[in-house]
Design a protein around this motif. Structure first.
Motif, mmCIF file in Angstrom:
data_model
loop_
_atom_site.group_PDB
_atom_site.id
_atom_site.type_symbol
_atom_site.label_atom_id
_atom_site.label_comp_id
_atom_site.label_asym_id
_atom_site.label_seq_id
_atom_site.Cartn_x
_atom_site.Cartn_y
_atom_site.Cartn_z
ATOM 1 N N ASP A 62 9.754 5.674 -18.356
ATOM 2 C CA ASP A 62 11.098 5.267 -18.767
ATOM 3 C C ASP A 62 12.110 6.392 -18.579
ATOM 4 O OD1 ASP A 62 10.961 6.971 -21.035
ATOM 5 O OD2 ASP A 62 10.372 5.341 -22.377
ATOM 6 N N ALA A 63 13.356 6.127 -18.917
ATOM 7 C CA ALA A 63 14.456 7.087 -18.701
ATOM 8 C C ALA A 63 14.256 8.379 -19.490
ATOM 9 C CB ALA A 63 15.788 6.439 -19.073
ATOM 10 N N LYS A 64 13.470 8.323 -20.557
ATOM 11 C CA LYS A 64 13.206 9.519 -21.365
ATOM 12 C C LYS A 64 11.959 10.264 -20.898
ATOM 13 C CE LYS A 64 15.439 7.638 -25.454
ATOM 14 N NZ LYS A 64 15.268 7.204 -26.844
ATOM 15 N N GLY A 65 11.319 9.770 -19.832
ATOM 16 C CA GLY A 65 10.136 10.432 -19.299
ATOM 17 C C GLY A 65 8.835 10.008 -19.950
ATOM 18 N N LYS A 66 8.874 8.963 -20.776
ATOM 19 C CA LYS A 66 7.666 8.488 -21.465
ATOM 20 C C LYS A 66 6.932 7.491 -20.574
ATOM 21 C CE LYS A 66 6.090 6.318 -25.714
ATOM 22 N NZ LYS A 66 6.480 5.632 -26.952
ATOM 23 N N HIS A 68 4.359 4.373 -19.820
ATOM 24 C CA HIS A 68 3.948 3.103 -20.417
ATOM 25 C C HIS A 68 2.881 2.500 -19.508
ATOM 26 C CE1 HIS A 68 7.366 3.294 -23.164
ATOM 27 N NE2 HIS A 68 8.060 3.712 -22.120
ATOM 28 N N SER A 172 -0.796 4.827 -25.217
ATOM 29 C CA SER A 172 0.286 4.361 -24.349
ATOM 30 C C SER A 172 0.097 2.899 -23.985
ATOM 31 C CB SER A 172 0.349 5.216 -23.082
ATOM 32 O OG SER A 172 1.275 4.682 -22.154
ATOM 33 N N THR A 177 1.802 5.452 -30.973
ATOM 34 C CA THR A 177 1.681 6.899 -30.795
ATOM 35 C C THR A 177 0.212 7.303 -30.890
ATOM 36 O OG1 THR A 177 1.857 7.389 -33.152
ATOM 37 C CG2 THR A 177 3.940 7.268 -31.896
#
Length: 195
Positions: A62-66, A68, A172, A177
């Motif tokens: 995602d945009a935050k680097g997480k 999925h 993930s 978490t």
């Protein structure tokens, strides 16, 4: 490896060795190293992967680097990005979690093979319906199930992966978490649950 792919089909439908040989000329086998990326977001691949040995995963960032994780693919599973069927760039990365050997399956394999071996058409429809059912169940689990229910479903779907996949990847996939996963596992252990 091609024989394993043939055995996969022969376990599901009546297809002779000769029929399989008539459709297998476009298939090839490829080995991938652990942590090797097979597909990047934005790629325009024209094939998917049948895992003969090893383990793959598909995921997005995602945009935050997480990360999925959408799917794991252990032995005898298929994995691909369906955007390729619509001439669109991929949405997902596909990575080898372990050293992996795959049959590379062209995106038009089933439709072309069904012309030569008609019983493959029914198998293809069944596989597509199973894929849709899997995704519907997965979405429902992410929207409405508890973390424990998601983890128990993961164990049921992927019984061999709890020792093969890092805990952060399982978390993930579950949409929780790693700390939540640790709590779930501890609570299950207290109930004397064994996967």
């Amino acid at each position: 490896m091609i024989n394993q792919f043939k055995n996969y089909f022969q376990a599901k439908i009546e297809i002779t060795d000769e029929q399989f040989d008539s459709i297998s000329s476009t298939l090839r086998v490829k080995k991938f190293d652990k942590n090797e990326i097979l597909q990047y977001k934005g790629d325009m691949l024209k094939y998917g992967f049948f895992v003969g040995k090893g383990l793959l995963r598909s995921y997005s960032i995602d945009a935050k680097g997480k990360e999925h994780i959408l799917q794991f693919a252990p032995e005898n599973w298929f994995i691909s990005d369906r955007n390729q069927m619509h001439e669109e760039p991929s949405d997902f990365f596909i990575e080898a979690i372990e050293a992996t050997e795959c049959v590379i399956v062209p995106d038009n394999f089933m439709s072309e093979a069904s012309r030569k071996v008609p019983c493959l058409l029914a198998l293809n429809v069944t596989m597509l319906h199973n894929s849709i059912r899997f995704m519907q169940k997965r979405i429902n689990m992410l929207l409405s199930a508890t973390a424990e229910e998601r983890y128990l479903d993961f164990i049921k779907l992927y019984p061999s992966l709890t020792l093969r996949v890092p805990q952060w990847m399982i978390a993930s996939y579950l949409g929780i978490t790693p700390e939540s996963l640790s709590r779930v596992r501890k609570e299950l252990a207290n109930k004397h649950f064994r996967p």
